[in-house]
Design an enzyme around this catalytic site. Structure first.
Site, PDB file in Angstrom:
ATOM      1  N   HIS A   1      45.047  38.774  21.305  1.00 12.46           N
ATOM      2  CA  HIS A   1      43.639  38.564  21.668  1.00 12.46           C
ATOM      3  C   HIS A   1      43.187  39.364  22.873  1.00 12.46           C
ATOM      4  O   HIS A   1      42.004  39.346  23.224  1.00 12.46           O
ATOM      5  CB  HIS A   1      43.341  37.064  21.846  1.00 12.46           C
ATOM      6  CG  HIS A   1      43.948  36.438  23.069  1.00 12.46           C
ATOM      7  ND1 HIS A   1      43.175  35.973  24.110  1.00 12.46           N
ATOM      8  CD2 HIS A   1      45.228  36.178  23.410  1.00 12.46           C
ATOM      9  CE1 HIS A   1      43.967  35.442  25.035  1.00 12.46           C
ATOM     10  NE2 HIS A   1      45.217  35.559  24.634  1.00 12.46           N
TER      11      HIS A   1
ATOM     12  N   GLN B   1      48.516  42.584  29.436  1.00 15.68           N
ATOM     13  CA  GLN B   1      47.254  43.233  29.851  1.00 15.68           C
ATOM     14  C   GLN B   1      47.323  44.754  29.755  1.00 15.68           C
ATOM     15  O   GLN B   1      46.283  45.416  29.831  1.00 15.68           O
ATOM     16  CB  GLN B   1      46.905  42.828  31.295  1.00 15.68           C
ATOM     17  CG  GLN B   1      46.536  41.375  31.457  1.00 15.68           C
ATOM     18  CD  GLN B   1      45.177  41.020  30.839  1.00 15.68           C
ATOM     19  OE1 GLN B   1      44.370  41.885  30.506  1.00 15.68           O
ATOM     20  NE2 GLN B   1      44.918  39.729  30.685  1.00 15.68           N
TER      21      GLN B   1
ATOM     22  N   CYS C   1      36.701  27.982  45.670  1.00 14.38           N
ATOM     23  CA  CYS C   1      35.312  28.118  46.067  1.00 14.38           C
ATOM     24  C   CYS C   1      34.856  26.826  46.698  1.00 14.38           C
ATOM     25  O   CYS C   1      35.456  25.781  46.522  1.00 14.38           O
ATOM     26  CB  CYS C   1      34.442  28.508  44.905  1.00 14.38           C
ATOM     27  SG  CYS C   1      33.937  27.128  43.943  1.00 14.38           S
TER      28      CYS C   1
ATOM     29  N   ASN D   1      46.589  40.553  35.419  1.00 16.75           N
ATOM     30  CA  ASN D   1      45.402  40.111  34.695  1.00 16.75           C
ATOM     31  C   ASN D   1      44.187  39.919  35.600  1.00 16.75           C
ATOM     32  O   ASN D   1      43.059  40.044  35.161  1.00 16.75           O
ATOM     33  CB  ASN D   1      45.689  38.824  33.916  1.00 16.75           C
ATOM     34  CG  ASN D   1      46.455  37.808  34.715  1.00 16.75           C
ATOM     35  OD1 ASN D   1      47.507  38.109  35.280  1.00 16.75           O
ATOM     36  ND2 ASN D   1      45.938  36.607  34.795  1.00 16.75           N
TER      37      ASN D   1
END
Ligand SMILES: Cc1ncc(COP(=O)(O)O)c(C=O)c1O
Length: 381
Positions: free
Chosen positions: A199, A177, A323, A149
């Protein structure tokens, strides 16, 4: 401007899917288990959808169990395998699986199972010799994804299934996926279980399916009134199932676009980034990849800052990396791929769909170099 390039997270519902679902929220509201004509209308919708999903996967409709999505399908496959062979306590998966595989395995590890998570190469590749060597007489299940993914790296499902079949071990493939982005023919694939989620292919959220081969044991996770042949209790999510069916039908018609239009858009983004931005690195570069996915790391950048700036301009992309501002978790996928620290924190996942356009791509790549520069300056001060 509103540009959505985060289609591996979820996709917009196709208008035709919505139209197909609506009657089941209106006059076809019946319970599929009811004996009267209201029930029959709902039941017909569910069974027609089963045929549509089976059509995309090239399997017998009876082999499909409707679930609440990819996570439930993954849990059901794992639970089914371990319940059928309680004496076998070894399970193989990979370090880059989705959380809905890794966490059930973690649960089983706490119950005494030995979980072996295979490593991946620098670009997310899987070593099939390592897989073959890892399988033991007490291995009950191999669970490996069809496509990742985060990076879009595609694994050779047929070869993996072949190894498992030869070694007589159950094989579950999380193909959430992969479905709709590449052709998948279960009539010809040695797969025991395969997970689908609506979805990710322009269908509704909260609905999916688990394919179970005729010989693959299924042990229900949810017990109750016997729906889905006693394998998944609970009144069916009729409108969702109908939407999933329509989405699968449309995905089958559109799959060719991934090899053509969508890969051209993705390649155009890649080339332009390489031409205009220094110190950019595509993750998964030397592997087969989904045509819609680009996972790229910029040296000495902050994913969070770039995502925020893009969001302010109406462009949605994602990251799965640590991050500096500390608001994103490190990506277990990129960590497993040993992406260098100075690149890890500046990763963007750009994932397109059949609804993406060249105009959107041009807008995105005209903005990105400035954002990367700004992020680098921001980190330098
Ligand atoms: C590879 C993979 N597996 C499983 C899932 C879980 O699917 P769902 O959100 O339908 O539970 C996802 C969704 O992000 C996914 O990308």
């Amino acid at each position: 401007m509103k540009i959505y390039f985060d289609n591996n997270a979820t996709t917009p519902v196709d208008q035709a899917v919505k139209v197909a679902m609506l009657p089941y929220l209106e006059d076809r509201f019946g319970n599929p288990s009811s004996g009267h004509r209201f029930g029959e209308a709902a039941r017909n919708g569910v069974e027609a959808a089963r045929e549509q999903v089976a059509g995309l996967l090239h399997c017998h409709p009876k082999r499909l169990i409707f679930t609440s999505g990819g996570s439930e399908s993954n849990n059901l496959a794992i639970y089914s395998a371990v319940s059928a062979y309680p004496d076998k306590k070894h399970i193989i998966a990979s370090q880059v699986e989705h959380a809905s595989v890794l966490l059930p395995l973690q649960y089983l590890a706490n119950k005494g199972y030995e979980i072996e998570l295979l490593p991946v190469s620098r670009h997310g590749g899987l070593d099939l010799d390592v897989l073959a060597a890892a399988i033991r007489p007490d291995t009950v299940l191999v669970s490996l994804m069809g496509a990742n993914n985060e990076t879009g790296v595609v694994w050779p499902v047929e070869a993996i299934g072949g190894i498992c079949k030869e070694k007589r071990v159950l094989f579950h493939c999380d193909a959430v996926q992969l479905i709709g982005k590449m052709v998948l023919d279960l009539s010809d694939l040695p797969v025991d279980y395969l997970s689908v989620a609506g979805h990710k292919l322009h269908g509704p959220k909260g609905v999916g399916a688990l394919y179970g081969k005729r010989t693959a044991p299924i042990t229900p996770l949810i017990l109750g009134a016997g729906q889905e042949n006693g394998l998944r209790a609970g009144t069916e999510n009729v409108q969702g199932i109908v939407g999933l069916g329509k989405a699968c039908e449309l995905a089958g018609q559109a799959v060719v676009e991934y090899g053509q239009k969508i890969s051209q858009l993705r390649d155009h983004i890649e080339r332009t980034i390489y031409d205009t931005i220094q110190d950019a690195m595509i993750n998964g570069q030397d592997q087969a990849r989904l045509a819609n996915t680009l996972n790229i790391s910029f040296r000495n950048c902050s994913s969070a800052a770039m995502i925020q700036e893009l969001d302010e301009k109406g462009i949605a992309v994602s990251a799965h990396s640590a991050c500096q501002s500390g608001d994103l978790d490190p990506s277990h996928v990129l960590l497993a791929m040993k992406i260098p620290e100075e690149y890890l924190h500046g990763t963007l996942r750009i994932s397109l769909s059949r609804m993406s356009t060249m105009d959107e791509v041009e807008s995105f790549i005209s903005i990105l170099p400035k954002l990367v520069k700004k992020s680098r300056l921001g980190l330098a001060v």
